[in-house]
Design a protein around this motif. Sequence first.
Motif, PDB file in Angstrom:
ATOM      1  N   ALA A 344       6.792 -82.770 -36.159  1.00 31.17           N
ATOM      2  CA  ALA A 344       6.496 -84.209 -36.194  1.00 31.17           C
ATOM      3  C   ALA A 344       5.008 -84.511 -36.273  1.00 31.17           C
ATOM      4  O   ALA A 344       4.622 -85.590 -36.739  1.00 31.17           O
ATOM      5  CB  ALA A 344       7.085 -84.887 -34.954  1.00 31.17           C
ATOM      6  N   THR A 345       4.155 -83.569 -35.840  1.00 30.02           N
ATOM      7  CA  THR A 345       2.737 -83.922 -35.680  1.00 30.02           C
ATOM      8  C   THR A 345       1.779 -83.133 -36.566  1.00 30.02           C
ATOM      9  O   THR A 345       0.618 -83.525 -36.695  1.00 30.02           O
ATOM     10  CB  THR A 345       2.311 -83.696 -34.217  1.00 30.02           C
ATOM     11  N   ALA A 346       2.225 -82.028 -37.156  1.00 33.82           N
ATOM     12  CA  ALA A 346       1.303 -81.171 -37.908  1.00 33.82           C
ATOM     13  C   ALA A 346       1.126 -81.651 -39.343  1.00 33.82           C
ATOM     14  O   ALA A 346       2.103 -81.962 -40.040  1.00 33.82           O
ATOM     15  CB  ALA A 346       1.815 -79.729 -37.907  1.00 33.82           C
ATOM     16  N   LYS A 347      -0.128 -81.709 -39.793  1.00 31.76           N
ATOM     17  CA  LYS A 347      -0.414 -82.027 -41.179  1.00 31.76           C
ATOM     18  C   LYS A 347       0.024 -80.875 -42.082  1.00 31.76           C
ATOM     19  O   LYS A 347      -0.094 -79.707 -41.723  1.00 31.76           O
ATOM     20  CB  LYS A 347      -1.910 -82.279 -41.367  1.00 31.76           C
ATOM     21  N   SER A 368     -10.377 -79.828 -64.648  1.00 31.82           N
ATOM     22  CA  SER A 368      -9.676 -79.855 -63.364  1.00 31.82           C
ATOM     23  C   SER A 368      -9.110 -81.249 -63.142  1.00 31.82           C
ATOM     24  O   SER A 368      -9.517 -82.208 -63.805  1.00 31.82           O
ATOM     25  CB  SER A 368     -10.601 -79.462 -62.215  1.00 31.82           C
ATOM     26  N   GLU A 369      -8.172 -81.354 -62.217  1.00 31.93           N
ATOM     27  CA  GLU A 369      -7.586 -82.639 -61.854  1.00 31.93           C
ATOM     28  C   GLU A 369      -7.142 -82.573 -60.401  1.00 31.93           C
ATOM     29  O   GLU A 369      -7.192 -81.511 -59.753  1.00 31.93           O
ATOM     30  CB  GLU A 369      -6.408 -82.962 -62.771  1.00 31.93           C
ATOM     31  N   THR A 370      -6.737 -83.678 -59.849  1.00 30.91           N
ATOM     32  CA  THR A 370      -6.274 -83.690 -58.456  1.00 30.91           C
ATOM     33  C   THR A 370      -4.910 -84.345 -58.367  1.00 30.91           C
ATOM     34  O   THR A 370      -4.570 -85.222 -59.167  1.00 30.91           O
ATOM     35  CB  THR A 370      -7.258 -84.458 -57.546  1.00 30.91           C
ATOM     36  N   PHE A 371      -4.153 -83.897 -57.399  1.00 34.83           N
ATOM     37  CA  PHE A 371      -2.855 -84.490 -57.091  1.00 34.83           C
ATOM     38  C   PHE A 371      -2.960 -85.137 -55.714  1.00 34.83           C
ATOM     39  O   PHE A 371      -3.410 -84.508 -54.751  1.00 34.83           O
ATOM     40  CB  PHE A 371      -1.755 -83.432 -57.079  1.00 34.83           C
ATOM     41  N   THR A 372      -2.544 -86.376 -55.609  1.00 31.50           N
ATOM     42  CA  THR A 372      -2.538 -87.073 -54.326  1.00 31.50           C
ATOM     43  C   THR A 372      -1.180 -86.876 -53.666  1.00 31.50           C
ATOM     44  O   THR A 372      -0.138 -87.241 -54.230  1.00 31.50           O
ATOM     45  CB  THR A 372      -2.804 -88.580 -54.525  1.00 31.50           C
ATOM     46  N   VAL A 373      -1.204 -86.286 -52.468  1.00 33.10           N
ATOM     47  CA  VAL A 373       0.058 -85.966 -51.781  1.00 33.10           C
ATOM     48  C   VAL A 373      -0.010 -86.439 -50.340  1.00 33.10           C
ATOM     49  O   VAL A 373      -1.091 -86.617 -49.764  1.00 33.10           O
ATOM     50  CB  VAL A 373       0.360 -84.456 -51.832  1.00 33.10           C
ATOM     51  N   LYS A 374       1.145 -86.612 -49.738  1.00 34.06           N
ATOM     52  CA  LYS A 374       1.222 -87.040 -48.345  1.00 34.06           C
ATOM     53  C   LYS A 374       0.848 -85.882 -47.409  1.00 34.06           C
ATOM     54  O   LYS A 374       1.180 -84.723 -47.662  1.00 34.06           O
ATOM     55  CB  LYS A 374       2.638 -87.504 -48.004  1.00 34.06           C
ATOM     56  N   ASN A 375       0.204 -86.235 -46.300  1.00 30.36           N
ATOM     57  CA  ASN A 375      -0.069 -85.235 -45.270  1.00 30.36           C
ATOM     58  C   ASN A 375       1.178 -84.874 -44.485  1.00 30.36           C
ATOM     59  O   ASN A 375       1.242 -83.808 -43.870  1.00 30.36           O
ATOM     60  CB  ASN A 375      -1.145 -85.730 -44.304  1.00 30.36           C
ATOM     61  N   HIS A 376       2.165 -85.771 -44.497  1.00 31.03           N
ATOM     62  CA  HIS A 376       3.433 -85.502 -43.828  1.00 31.03           C
ATOM     63  C   HIS A 376       4.528 -86.205 -44.620  1.00 31.03           C
ATOM     64  O   HIS A 376       4.435 -87.414 -44.875  1.00 31.03           O
ATOM     65  CB  HIS A 376       3.420 -85.997 -42.384  1.00 31.03           C
ATOM     66  N   PRO A 377       5.573 -85.492 -45.014  1.00 25.95           N
ATOM     67  CA  PRO A 377       6.585 -86.107 -45.890  1.00 25.95           C
ATOM     68  C   PRO A 377       7.365 -87.240 -45.243  1.00 25.95           C
ATOM     69  O   PRO A 377       7.939 -88.071 -45.948  1.00 25.95           O
ATOM     70  CB  PRO A 377       7.505 -84.928 -46.234  1.00 25.95           C
ATOM     71  N   LYS A 378       7.381 -87.289 -43.872  1.00 28.43           N
ATOM     72  CA  LYS A 378       8.188 -88.303 -43.195  1.00 28.43           C
ATOM     73  C   LYS A 378       7.354 -89.298 -42.400  1.00 28.43           C
ATOM     74  O   LYS A 378       7.911 -90.137 -41.696  1.00 28.43           O
ATOM     75  CB  LYS A 378       9.191 -87.616 -42.251  1.00 28.43           C
ATOM     76  N   ASP A 380       4.168 -91.730 -43.097  1.00 29.72           N
ATOM     77  CA  ASP A 380       3.127 -92.298 -43.951  1.00 29.72           C
ATOM     78  C   ASP A 380       1.843 -92.602 -43.190  1.00 29.72           C
ATOM     79  O   ASP A 380       0.757 -92.659 -43.785  1.00 29.72           O
ATOM     80  CB  ASP A 380       3.630 -93.581 -44.611  1.00 29.72           C
ATOM     81  N   SER A 381       1.946 -92.769 -41.860  1.00 27.88           N
ATOM     82  CA  SER A 381       0.760 -93.096 -41.078  1.00 27.88           C
ATOM     83  C   SER A 381      -0.246 -91.951 -41.037  1.00 27.88           C
ATOM     84  O   SER A 381      -1.418 -92.158 -40.699  1.00 27.88           O
ATOM     85  CB  SER A 381       1.147 -93.462 -39.638  1.00 27.88           C
ATOM     86  N   MET A 382       0.187 -90.757 -41.402  1.00 22.67           N
ATOM     87  CA  MET A 382      -0.719 -89.608 -41.406  1.00 22.67           C
ATOM     88  C   MET A 382      -1.550 -89.545 -42.678  1.00 22.67           C
ATOM     89  O   MET A 382      -2.391 -88.663 -42.835  1.00 22.67           O
ATOM     90  CB  MET A 382       0.064 -88.310 -41.192  1.00 22.67           C
ATOM     91  N   GLY A 383      -1.325 -90.476 -43.602  1.00 19.85           N
ATOM     92  CA  GLY A 383      -2.174 -90.599 -44.779  1.00 19.85           C
ATOM     93  C   GLY A 383      -1.898 -89.596 -45.871  1.00 19.85           C
ATOM     94  O   GLY A 383      -0.857 -88.929 -45.888  1.00 19.85           O
ATOM     95  N   THR A 384      -2.857 -89.494 -46.796  1.00 19.19           N
ATOM     96  CA  THR A 384      -2.711 -88.606 -47.952  1.00 19.19           C
ATOM     97  C   THR A 384      -3.967 -87.743 -48.087  1.00 19.19           C
ATOM     98  O   THR A 384      -4.968 -87.957 -47.420  1.00 19.19           O
ATOM     99  CB  THR A 384      -2.519 -89.418 -49.241  1.00 19.19           C
ATOM    100  N   ARG A 385      -3.889 -86.785 -48.996  1.00 20.30           N
ATOM    101  CA  ARG A 385      -5.031 -85.940 -49.297  1.00 20.30           C
ATOM    102  C   ARG A 385      -5.020 -85.619 -50.784  1.00 20.30           C
ATOM    103  O   ARG A 385      -3.981 -85.756 -51.452  1.00 20.30           O
ATOM    104  CB  ARG A 385      -4.997 -84.649 -48.476  1.00 20.30           C
ATOM    105  N   GLU A 386      -6.163 -85.172 -51.289  1.00 16.99           N
ATOM    106  CA  GLU A 386      -6.287 -84.797 -52.683  1.00 16.99           C
ATOM    107  C   GLU A 386      -6.279 -83.268 -52.814  1.00 16.99           C
ATOM    108  O   GLU A 386      -7.061 -82.587 -52.163  1.00 16.99           O
ATOM    109  CB  GLU A 386      -7.596 -85.339 -53.266  1.00 16.99           C
ATOM    110  N   ILE A 387      -5.371 -82.746 -53.637  1.00 18.07           N
ATOM    111  CA  ILE A 387      -5.303 -81.308 -53.880  1.00 18.07           C
ATOM    112  C   ILE A 387      -5.867 -81.033 -55.273  1.00 18.07           C
ATOM    113  O   ILE A 387      -5.298 -81.490 -56.279  1.00 18.07           O
ATOM    114  CB  ILE A 387      -3.859 -80.784 -53.791  1.00 18.07           C
ATOM    115  N   PRO A 388      -6.955 -80.281 -55.388  1.00 17.23           N
ATOM    116  CA  PRO A 388      -7.510 -79.985 -56.713  1.00 17.23           C
ATOM    117  C   PRO A 388      -6.686 -78.929 -57.447  1.00 17.23           C
ATOM    118  O   PRO A 388      -6.085 -78.043 -56.826  1.00 17.23           O
ATOM    119  CB  PRO A 388      -8.912 -79.469 -56.399  1.00 17.23           C
TER     120      PRO A 388
END
Length: 563
Positions: A344-347, A368-378, A380-388
């Motif tokens: 429940a708590t780990a990114k 290069s490009e980046t993909f924006t993904v969720k830090n936690h699939p369930k 949304d309050s944990m935000g997102t990050r960019e994966i190059p």
Amino acid sequence: MSKPTPNHFIRSIAKNDLANGKHDYIYTRFPPEPNGYLHLGHAKSICLNFGLAEDLGGKCNLRFDDTNPEKESMEFVESIRDTVQWLGFEWDQLCFASDYYERLYQFALELVDKGLAYVDELTPDEMREYRGTLTEPGKNSPHRDRPADENRALFERMRAGEFNEGDYTLRAKIDMSSPNMVMRDPILYRVRYAHHYRAGDAWCIYPMYDFTHCISDALEGITHSLCTLEFQDNRELYDWILANITLEENLIGERGKLMPKQIEFGRSNLEYTLASKRKLIQLVTEGHVNGWDDPRLTTLVGLRRRGYTPQSIRDFCAEIGVTKKDATIEMTVLENAIRHDLEATAKRVFGVLNPLKLIITNYPEGQSETFTVKNHPKDDSMGTREIPFGREIYIDQDDFMLDPPSKFFRLGPGREVRLRYGYAVTCNEVITDDDGNVIELHCTYDPLTAKGQTPDGRKIKGIIHWVSAAHAVDAEVRVYDRLFKEPNPGAADDFVALLNPDSLHVYPDAKLEPSIKDADPETRFQFERVGYFCFDALDHTADKVIMNRTVSLRDTWAKHSGK
């Protein structure tokens, strides 16, 4: 979410004592000896004592039973204080048995003057002989009937340092024929010429635990003195001492109407671990583990370094409960507690432990490009990050096979897989070294398959994780497993022979996604498809990333051990 506080027999006793007016409120204590680091068994006692007071609106003291000067130090005091606070508890008073030395001595003199204690000259071997057995009564010491004034004079001379260690002891005068061996004139004081970490050299006699503990409870107004079943026979002595000394009414009247009551509960022994301090010391001193905070140990400093959270430890203690019998707990109960918390708590991040380079030959060089993904699939309050993402990436060597079986849904020659959150790639060429080891893969990607798309409707069963080679963070990753091969190593004559040779595997060249570099050192992560990890609290620096595996994503031990 924390587990609800479970009801148990001690909680029921305490609630009834409040309801019927026996006590005004609950006062407990956690009384460790500062001669080592706390382990998981202590966590149960911490959660019980502090948790009971917390639940019922009472208070709990942290008291150090520091009556054994040879083995105690401020190092252990500080570690214990830090651990209790790390678990989320705060004490009402910080107490030390050594603060009561003068008062304990005066109580001992009272017993001497009443004819209820005497100075004995028996050697340890003679004392064992006189003590008797479980089926035969003991014999009175020839020094048992000394007059009280002679005993007082000898005891005062003991305190003055006139005798050698082992020459004299102060013993309670109870009953050498008692069926309870504890009551056969137990030792109350012994001579010890040792520097005390707090009292210095002020004392050369030190009280025994059984004499110190009950009086300390009474002086602090403790209402419920909780201890493990091994002290069940000692309860009679606990009550005898308190019944035969004079305590001022105001010492106990503030917090309760009656003397403290000792209540015993069962120990919980965890499979594949040791709780014996003597055996833990052997593991440390002989170098079988890397110190008391080795993440393979169930010392609380070791579990903390491994990535266990305070909440997971408290949830584990709530899960195993408080019973009247000793119990053996399966390791999966502890592991599931931390999995439940970290799920429940780990990114989520990508981590490739055993990297294999993959070059996408039809991806433009320098692009290069980046993909924006969720830090936690369930969450949304944990935000997102960019994966190059770029032309060269790393995948895990376990995700490729030269000659894969039909149900291997990962990468192989001519096979297609999806890079998680990215494109589908097909392996066209395998590069090996002179020994035939695979060192590089050449693949092509389908640009129409970005973000999980498959326009032609084809099914791609395999999904693997990856890290951009140009942006990867180099790391050393330590994967820990159970320290012993057998569930009950403590029962073996040679427990060292049962050490698991695979309890630690180091991946020195792991590749992690770049978002991990800026994370707080206390952050826990799920390496997707791999397990839960944390920064190593001791070795991690800004220039060297070292991570420890806390636990795997699921229990694989039973499968590997043939259960």
